[in-house]
Write an enzyme that holds these catalytic residues in place. Structure first.
Site, mmCIF file in Angstrom:
data_model
loop_
_atom_site.group_PDB
_atom_site.id
_atom_site.type_symbol
_atom_site.label_atom_id
_atom_site.label_comp_id
_atom_site.label_asym_id
_atom_site.label_seq_id
_atom_site.Cartn_x
_atom_site.Cartn_y
_atom_site.Cartn_z
ATOM 1 C CB CYS A 7 -10.018 5.144 0.128
ATOM 2 S SG CYS A 7 -8.542 5.736 0.971
ATOM 3 C CB THR A 8 -6.465 1.371 2.171
ATOM 4 O OG1 THR A 8 -5.875 2.665 2.047
ATOM 5 C CG2 THR A 8 -6.049 0.492 1.032
ATOM 6 C CG HIS A 9 -6.604 5.603 5.009
ATOM 7 N ND1 HIS A 9 -5.850 5.087 3.995
ATOM 8 C CD2 HIS A 9 -5.741 6.270 5.815
ATOM 9 C CE1 HIS A 9 -4.584 5.424 4.185
ATOM 10 N NE2 HIS A 9 -4.493 6.143 5.284
ATOM 11 C CE1 TYR A 42 2.928 5.537 -3.186
ATOM 12 C CE2 TYR A 42 1.706 3.688 -4.085
ATOM 13 C CZ TYR A 42 2.881 4.222 -3.604
ATOM 14 O OH TYR A 42 4.001 3.435 -3.560
ATOM 15 N N GLY A 43 -2.737 9.095 -3.396
ATOM 16 C CA GLY A 43 -3.951 9.707 -3.947
ATOM 17 C C GLY A 43 -3.722 11.087 -4.544
ATOM 18 C CD GLU A 59 -1.846 7.761 7.131
ATOM 19 O OE1 GLU A 59 -0.762 8.023 6.700
ATOM 20 O OE2 GLU A 59 -2.684 7.108 6.499
ATOM 21 C CB CYS A 70 -2.839 0.929 -2.451
ATOM 22 S SG CYS A 70 -2.828 2.695 -2.758
ATOM 23 C CG ASN A 71 -9.284 1.473 -3.506
ATOM 24 O OD1 ASN A 71 -10.141 1.025 -4.245
ATOM 25 N ND2 ASN A 71 -9.194 1.136 -2.234
ATOM 26 C CG ASP A 126 -1.744 1.227 1.385
ATOM 27 O OD1 ASP A 126 -2.345 1.624 0.372
ATOM 28 O OD2 ASP A 126 -1.812 1.812 2.476
ATOM 29 C CB SER A 127 0.125 4.782 -0.544
ATOM 30 O OG SER A 127 -1.017 4.768 0.293
HETATM 31 N N1 DGL Z 1 -4.046 3.777 0.102
HETATM 32 C C1 DGL Z 1 -4.656 4.878 -0.617
HETATM 33 C C2 DGL Z 1 -5.855 4.350 -1.418
HETATM 34 O O1 DGL Z 1 -6.448 3.350 -1.102
HETATM 35 C C3 DGL Z 1 -5.106 5.985 0.299
HETATM 36 C C4 DGL Z 1 -3.983 6.780 0.894
HETATM 37 C C5 DGL Z 1 -3.136 7.489 -0.129
HETATM 38 O O2 DGL Z 1 -3.640 8.400 -0.814
HETATM 39 O O3 DGL Z 1 -1.965 7.141 -0.217
HETATM 40 O O4 DGL Z 1 -6.217 4.969 -2.377
#
Ligand code: DGL
Length: 270
Positions: free
Chosen positions: A190-192, A47-48, A158, A78-79, A15-16
């Site tokens: 999104c993972t969060h 990453y978003g 986060e 990670c999406n 994941d990011s």
């Molecule tokens: N892990 C990212 C996602 O699922 C969310 C956090 C990020 O933007 O890095 O898109």
């Protein structure tokens, strides 16, 4: 049938940052015989907010690292990376490991329900890609969809701002978007977002079905491993959790995402 040594190889998951631990935890719960190697690219998070090219570059390097650790499967937890990098990862590495992303299982789960209108919330890069709309419409062409980038949510979570007045105000501001007025389902892409799922359900007073990637991805991992006779019957090592940048705050937040204490190791691949 005896489990082959190939089946006892670990599953790589990345994941990011540490948000993908929500998916890792679902995997650990549902597949206790599997060994996980997690990599969170905390040096480049979020990453978003990055370009698709940058995400592809980071993802290629991370997957190389996981393949060097002999992983039999890579889960892109990670999406944003699933959206931007899945195809290029397949192009480069499909002969070396199986790949699972977080988009396909969620799309298949939701399209199976025949909703009238669904909402999608995610990072900017995921929404910009239009991937959820494309895939949902290819399975259910008449489905109405409203997608909204909700970039404040991931950093808010986060920082540990969940289930309080501030987080509820931010959630309410986003979900009051008129496009969500007549949805019957909402995808948390999104993972969060699993961490604020109960607040989101409460916002809609239970009138909207809410879906996230955690359990559906774990289910897909199980199915794919079974199909290739790669399910392990025994875990040989403890799970390992690496991050590309280490701060005490990342270490503290891991418990929030994984639900239990884990040891985070710094592995500076950049
Ligand atoms: N892990 C990212 C996602 O699922 C969310 C956090 C990020 O933007 O890095 O898109």
């Amino acid at each position: 049938m005896a489990t082959s040594s190939s089946a006892r190889r670990p599953i790589g998951i990345f994941d990011s940052g540490i948000g993908g631990l929500t998916v890792a935890h679902a995997l650990a719960q549902q597949l206790p015989n599997e060994e996980l190697i997690y990599f969170g690219d905390t040096a480049h998070m979020p990453y978003g907010e990055r370009s698709a090219d940058a995400i592809r570059y980071y993802s290629l390097r991370i997957v190389k690292f996981l393949l060097d650790k002999n992983c039999k499967m890579i889960v892109i937890a990670c999406n944003s990376a699933s959206t931007a990098a899945y195809q290029v990862l397949l192009d480069f590495f499909h002969e070396q490991a199986l790949f699972v992303n977080v988009v396909d299982p969620l799309v298949e789960r939701v399209a199976g329900e025949q909703f009238h209108k669904v909402g999608i919330i995610a990072t900017k890069v995921t929404i910009r890609s239009g991937i959820y709309e494309q895939q949902l419409r290819s399975l259910q062409p008449d489905l109405r969809i409203h997608a909204l980038a909700t970039p404040l949510l991931a950093p808010m979570i986060e920082e540990g701002y969940i289930h309080n007045n501030l987080s509820q105000a931010v959630i309410s501001q986003y979900l009051s978007d008129p496009g969500f007025g007549d949805i019957d389902a909402l995808l948390l892409a999104c993972t969060h977002y699993p961490l604020i799922r109960s607040d989101i359900e409460a916002f809609f007073s239970g009138s909207v079905r809410v879906f996230d990637s955690t359990d559906v991805v774990a289910q897909q991992v199980r199915n794919r491993l079974a199909r290739y006779e790669l399910l392990s019957d025994q875990r040989r090592h403890a799970h390992r959790f690496y991050v590309s940048d280490y701060t005490p705050s990342f270490a503290e937040t891991t418990q929030l995402f994984y639900g239990e204490k884990i040891k985070l190791e710094h592995f500076p691949i950049w």
